[in-house]
Design a protein around this motif. Structure first.
Motif, PDB file in Angstrom:
ATOM      1  N   LYS A 171       0.856  -1.179   0.000  1.00 15.76           N
ATOM      2  CA  LYS A 171       0.000   0.000   0.000  1.00 15.76           C
ATOM      3  C   LYS A 171       0.897   1.236   0.000  1.00 15.76           C
ATOM      4  N   PHE A 172       0.341   2.364  -0.398  1.00 18.13           N
ATOM      5  CA  PHE A 172       1.094   3.614  -0.386  1.00 18.13           C
ATOM      6  C   PHE A 172       0.511   4.529   0.678  1.00 18.13           C
ATOM      7  N   GLY A 173       1.386   5.119   1.515  1.00 21.25           N
ATOM      8  CA  GLY A 173       0.894   6.000   2.566  1.00 21.25           C
ATOM      9  C   GLY A 173       2.018   6.442   3.478  1.00 21.25           C
ATOM     10  N   ASP A 174       1.674   6.706   4.726  1.00 23.43           N
ATOM     11  CA  ASP A 174       2.658   7.183   5.705  1.00 23.43           C
ATOM     12  C   ASP A 174       3.584   6.050   6.131  1.00 23.43           C
ATOM     13  N   ILE A 175       4.881   6.339   6.158  1.00 24.09           N
ATOM     14  CA  ILE A 175       5.863   5.387   6.667  1.00 24.09           C
ATOM     15  C   ILE A 175       6.864   6.141   7.532  1.00 24.09           C
ATOM     16  N   GLY A 176       7.633   5.389   8.309  1.00 19.83           N
ATOM     17  CA  GLY A 176       8.670   5.995   9.140  1.00 19.83           C
ATOM     18  C   GLY A 176       8.344   5.932  10.614  1.00 19.83           C
ATOM     19  N   LEU A 178       9.481   7.802  12.985  1.00 19.05           N
ATOM     20  CA  LEU A 178       9.358   9.129  13.589  1.00 19.05           C
ATOM     21  C   LEU A 178       8.127   9.881  13.090  1.00 19.05           C
ATOM     22  N   GLY A 179       7.330   9.241  12.241  1.00 20.06           N
ATOM     23  CA  GLY A 179       6.101   9.849  11.744  1.00 20.06           C
ATOM     24  C   GLY A 179       4.883   9.261  12.432  1.00 20.06           C
ATOM     25  N   PRO A 180       3.706   9.440  11.854  1.00 14.21           N
ATOM     26  CA  PRO A 180       2.468   8.969  12.486  1.00 14.21           C
ATOM     27  C   PRO A 180       2.191   7.482  12.287  1.00 14.21           C
ATOM     28  N   SER A 181       3.051   6.772  11.552  1.00 17.46           N
ATOM     29  CA  SER A 181       2.780   5.362  11.249  1.00 17.46           C
ATOM     30  C   SER A 181       3.640   4.440  12.102  1.00 17.46           C
ATOM     31  N   SER A 182       3.347   3.146  12.019  1.00 17.30           N
ATOM     32  CA  SER A 182       4.180   2.129  12.673  1.00 17.30           C
ATOM     33  C   SER A 182       4.906   1.295  11.618  1.00 17.30           C
ATOM     34  N   ASN A 183       5.130   1.905  10.446  1.00 17.74           N
ATOM     35  CA  ASN A 183       5.810   1.225   9.344  1.00 17.74           C
ATOM     36  C   ASN A 183       7.256   1.716   9.277  1.00 17.74           C
ATOM     37  N   TRP A 184       8.205   0.817   9.568  1.00 18.40           N
ATOM     38  CA  TRP A 184       9.594   1.207   9.715  1.00 18.40           C
ATOM     39  C   TRP A 184      10.415   0.800   8.503  1.00 18.40           C
ATOM     40  N   PHE A 185      11.513   1.496   8.287  1.00 13.42           N
ATOM     41  CA  PHE A 185      12.451   1.107   7.224  1.00 13.42           C
ATOM     42  C   PHE A 185      13.842   1.612   7.569  1.00 13.42           C
ATOM     43  N   GLY A 186      14.845   0.890   7.108  1.00 13.54           N
ATOM     44  CA  GLY A 186      16.230   1.243   7.387  1.00 13.54           C
ATOM     45  C   GLY A 186      16.924   1.822   6.169  1.00 13.54           C
ATOM     46  N   THR A 187      18.218   2.097   6.329  1.00 14.24           N
ATOM     47  CA  THR A 187      18.982   2.722   5.240  1.00 14.24           C
ATOM     48  C   THR A 187      19.598   1.696   4.287  1.00 14.24           C
ATOM     49  N   TRP A 188      19.651   0.420   4.711  1.00 12.78           N
ATOM     50  CA  TRP A 188      20.172  -0.621   3.819  1.00 12.78           C
ATOM     51  C   TRP A 188      19.622  -1.979   4.212  1.00 12.78           C
ATOM     52  N   LEU A 189      19.803  -2.925   3.308  1.00 12.35           N
ATOM     53  CA  LEU A 189      19.276  -4.281   3.491  1.00 12.35           C
ATOM     54  C   LEU A 189      20.227  -5.269   2.817  1.00 12.35           C
ATOM     55  N   GLU A 190      20.418  -6.426   3.438  1.00 12.58           N
ATOM     56  CA  GLU A 190      21.150  -7.527   2.820  1.00 12.58           C
ATOM     57  C   GLU A 190      20.220  -8.732   2.732  1.00 12.58           C
ATOM     58  N   CYS A 191      20.259  -9.426   1.595  1.00 13.90           N
ATOM     59  CA  CYS A 191      19.302 -10.519   1.363  1.00 13.90           C
ATOM     60  C   CYS A 191      19.964 -11.836   1.005  1.00 13.90           C
ATOM     61  N   GLY A 192      21.293 -11.892   1.050  1.00 13.21           N
ATOM     62  CA  GLY A 192      21.971 -13.107   0.620  1.00 13.21           C
ATOM     63  C   GLY A 192      22.011 -13.245  -0.895  1.00 13.21           C
TER      64      GLY A 192
END
Length: 204
Positions: A171-176, A178-192
């Motif tokens: 879905k598209f909407g608020d993320i972060g 420090l914002g009003p959502s509980s949807n978190w994301f980081g600056t990088w990801l490793e997946c093997g």
């Protein structure tokens, strides 16, 4: 002719047995080599056929194939990102969020984005049920092979794509955090998954 029952007879039988066993082992080894060569050639034929299709269909063909990574630049939201290496776009198989944007920190570490337009803005992807492990699905990895940057708890409040678990639509909407959502994301990801070594890349 050596008489049966003598030591010489049994030695001759034993030597013949060893000889035949060695011949069988030799033939089995040659058979394995042939099979390995056959598999190698089959993979080469498949690769060449795929390249032929790409040449005929170009970028559009690549973007229609979820296994093809198109090496190209794209516009992205740089609000929370540390990766600025080679850039790729691929089909996500999801809608919304039709295309995955990948920017490399290194061949094994990257930042992922989503967009519905390859010429439009690519947005960050957040996780409402974790910290982004399930996003590895988008490039051929799994949650079990994922390593996520520990800074997801400082992700800013912005707009982007999000979901709560593997195989769920985005879905598209608020993320972060420090914002009003509980949807978190980081600056990088490793997946093997090592890019480009582990994937098929099409270069414009």
């Amino acid at each position: 002719m050596v008489p049966k029952g003598t030591d010489s007879y049994y030695k001759e039988v034993y030597d013949r047995e060893i000889f035949l066993e060695n011949q069988v082992n030799k033939l089995n080894k040659e058979l394995h080599i042939c099979r390995d060569r056959e598999i190698f050639l089959e993979n080469q034929v498949n690769k060449l056929n795929k390249e032929l299709h790409m040449c005929r269909g170009g970028t559009d063909f690549c973007l229609a194939d979820p296994n093809c990574f198109l090496q190209t630049n794209f516009t992205f939201d740089d609000s929370y990102n540390v990766c600025y290496g080679d850039m790729y776009i691929k089909n996500s198989t999801y809608n919304p969020g039709k295309y995955v944007g990948i920017i490399l920190c290194s061949p094994t570490r990257y930042h992922l984005f989503l967009s519905d337009d390859i010429y439009g803005m690519f947005y960050n992807i957040a996780d409402g049920g974790g910290s982004g492990e399930d996003h590895c699905e988008l490039i051929g990895g799994t949650s079990s092979t994922a390593t996520v940057s520990a800074d997801y708890s400082q992700s800013p409040g912005i707009k982007g794509y999000y979901r709560h678990r593997m195989n769920q639509a985005f879905k598209f909407g608020d993320i972060g955090k420090l914002g009003p959502s509980s949807n978190w994301f980081g600056t990088w990801l490793e997946c093997g998954v090592t890019i480009p070594d582990d994937v098929y890349v099409y270069r414009e």
